[in-house]
Design an enzyme around this catalytic site. Structure first.
Site, short mmCIF file in Angstrom:
data_model
loop_
_atom_site.label_atom_id
_atom_site.label_comp_id
_atom_site.label_asym_id
_atom_site.label_seq_id
_atom_site.Cartn_x
_atom_site.Cartn_y
_atom_site.Cartn_z
N CYS A 57 30.24 38.94 49.21
CA CYS A 57 31.08 38.98 48.01
C CYS A 57 30.76 40.20 47.16
CB CYS A 57 30.84 37.70 47.22
SG CYS A 57 31.72 37.59 45.66
N SER B 255 30.11 40.24 44.12
CA SER B 255 29.01 39.99 43.18
C SER B 255 27.67 40.42 43.77
CB SER B 255 28.96 38.50 42.81
OG SER B 255 30.18 38.11 42.24
N HIS C 165 27.51 44.07 43.29
CA HIS C 165 27.15 44.44 41.91
C HIS C 165 25.63 44.45 41.75
CE1 HIS C 165 31.04 44.71 40.01
NE2 HIS C 165 31.38 43.48 40.29
N HIS D 32 25.81 33.95 48.05
CA HIS D 32 26.08 32.79 47.19
C HIS D 32 27.38 32.10 47.61
CE1 HIS D 32 28.23 36.23 45.63
NE2 HIS D 32 29.13 35.37 45.19
N CYS E 108 33.26 30.68 46.79
CA CYS E 108 33.29 31.69 45.73
C CYS E 108 34.65 32.36 45.64
CB CYS E 108 32.18 32.73 45.87
SG CYS E 108 32.19 33.88 44.48
ZN LIG Z 1 31.08 35.64 44.87
#
Ligand SMILES: [Zn+2]
Ligand SMILES: [Zn+2]
Length: 360
Positions: A38, A40, A43, A60, A160
């Site tokens: 993902c 995220s 990041h 996650h 997610c």
């Molecule tokens: Zn995510």
């Protein structure tokens, strides 16, 4: 078990062997089968979320099979197929009690740390999950049992990217049939906002991106019109497509820069709703003329698709089974855990809707 560890920002992840502690009464040990890769996680790798400490096991967005349950666990049993939620759901705080467990006060559970076999040194897990691993120990409230007929790589994505996008349309904005929608960004989340809007019966659904291959994907997921914002002013293009009124709902699903967020507010019609879905790096400024809000535009953030995981994950997977939610098409590439860094290279180039790690 083995897991992919980020030791420092802007460095490749490294695969390490770990041992797991004994589970506690309220915990579940899950053998992970698949994990989505993902934005995220990216990041964190790029140092854009300095509030996440390193070293850490990333990941996650996971699904797997329950291997062991503590004596107090009553919502799953050994052998159940499960999707993990990356947000705690204590059931007792104000937000949980009023129906917004996505905003639960309780932080990620940091118990059940993997440790190096020889040194007892422990490793943190992203969001308390760390799904770039072959096994994880988590509290029972983040373990959501699902239909065993659903393939686990597809199911993982619901944990997610899919709920973040579809939930933004169905839960946060509550998109109504026949109303107009614009979606800025046709990445993993934006495509899911588009298919959420389609499930809701919106018309037209306008996809905005700077890459033509992403706009084509947007059409596959239900966009009726596309706007390449590197070639035309997207606000003007959207107004032309909506009789000069703008859309009833606009979604920002990029989260990298402020311009698309401003454009998404500008292209929303009077009393329309602008939903901020993208997670920007910390301290990203946004400037727009505040007087535009006198048109009674509503601007709202969406966190984890305003989801109630125990309700929404099985519901979305039911839509998938009925042929009404696209998940197979999202799984663009599958990599073994050892090739996790290649998956991030593909993500960075915008080559994929979603990469999935095969953890079997
Ligand atoms: Zn995510
Ligand atoms: Zn709570």
């Amino acid at each position: 078990m083995k897991a992919a560890v980020l030791y420092d920002i802007n460095t490749p992840l490294q695969i390490e062997q770990f041992a797991l502690p004994n589970i506690e009464n309220d915990q579940v040990r899950v053998r992970l089968v698949a994990s989505g890769v993902c934005h995220s996680d990216w990041h964190v790798i790029k140092g854009e979320w300095p509030f996440i400490p390193v070293p850490i096991i990333l990941g996650h967005e996971g699904a797997g099979i329950v291997e062991e349950v503590g004596s107090a666990v009553n919502n799953v049993k050994v052998g159940d197929h499960v999707v993990l939620s990356w947000k705690r759901n204590c059931g007792l705080c104000e937000m949980c009690q009023v129906g917004y467990p996505n905003l639960c006060d309780v932080p990620a559970d940091q118990r059940g740390h993997p440790h190096f076999p020889e040194s007892d040194r422990q490793m943190d897990k992203f969001n308390g999950l760390g799904t770039f691993s072959t096994e994880t120990i988590v509290p029972q409230d983040v373990v959501i049992p699902i239909d065993k007929e659903i393939p686990l790589p597809q199911a993982a994505l619901v944990g997610c990217g899919v709920i973040t996008g579809v939930g933004a349309a169905l839960n946060t904005a509550n998109v109504q049939p026949g109303k107009s929608v614009a979606v800025f960004g046709c990445g993993g989340v934006g495509l899911n906002v588009i298919q959420g809007a389609m499930i809701a019966g919106a018309e037209p659904i306008i996809a905005v991106d700077i890459l033509d291959n992403k706009l084509e994907l947007g059409q596959q997921f239900g966009a009726t019109h596309t706007v390449n914002s590197s070639q035309v002013n997207p606000v003007e293009a959207i107004q032309e497509l909506t009789d000069g009124q703008g859309v009833h709902y606009a979604f920002e699903a990029i989260g990298l820069v402020s311009d698309p967020f401003k454009q998404s507010i500008l292209c929303t019609r009077k009393r329309g709703i602008t939903v901020y879905v993208g997670h920007a790096p910390v301290n990203t400024p946004v400037d727009f003329d505040a007087r535009i809000l006198f048109l009674e535009k509503m601007v709202i953030g969406s966190f984890y698709g305003t989801c109630r995981p125990r309700v929404d994950f099985p519901r979305l997977l039911g839509l998938y089974k009925a042929g009404k939610l696209k998940l197979d098409e999202l799984v663009t590439r599958v990599y073994p855990l050892e090739e996790v860094n290649q998956a991030f290279t593909a993500l960075g180039k915008g080559e994929v809707a979603r990469s999935v790690l095969d953890l079997t």
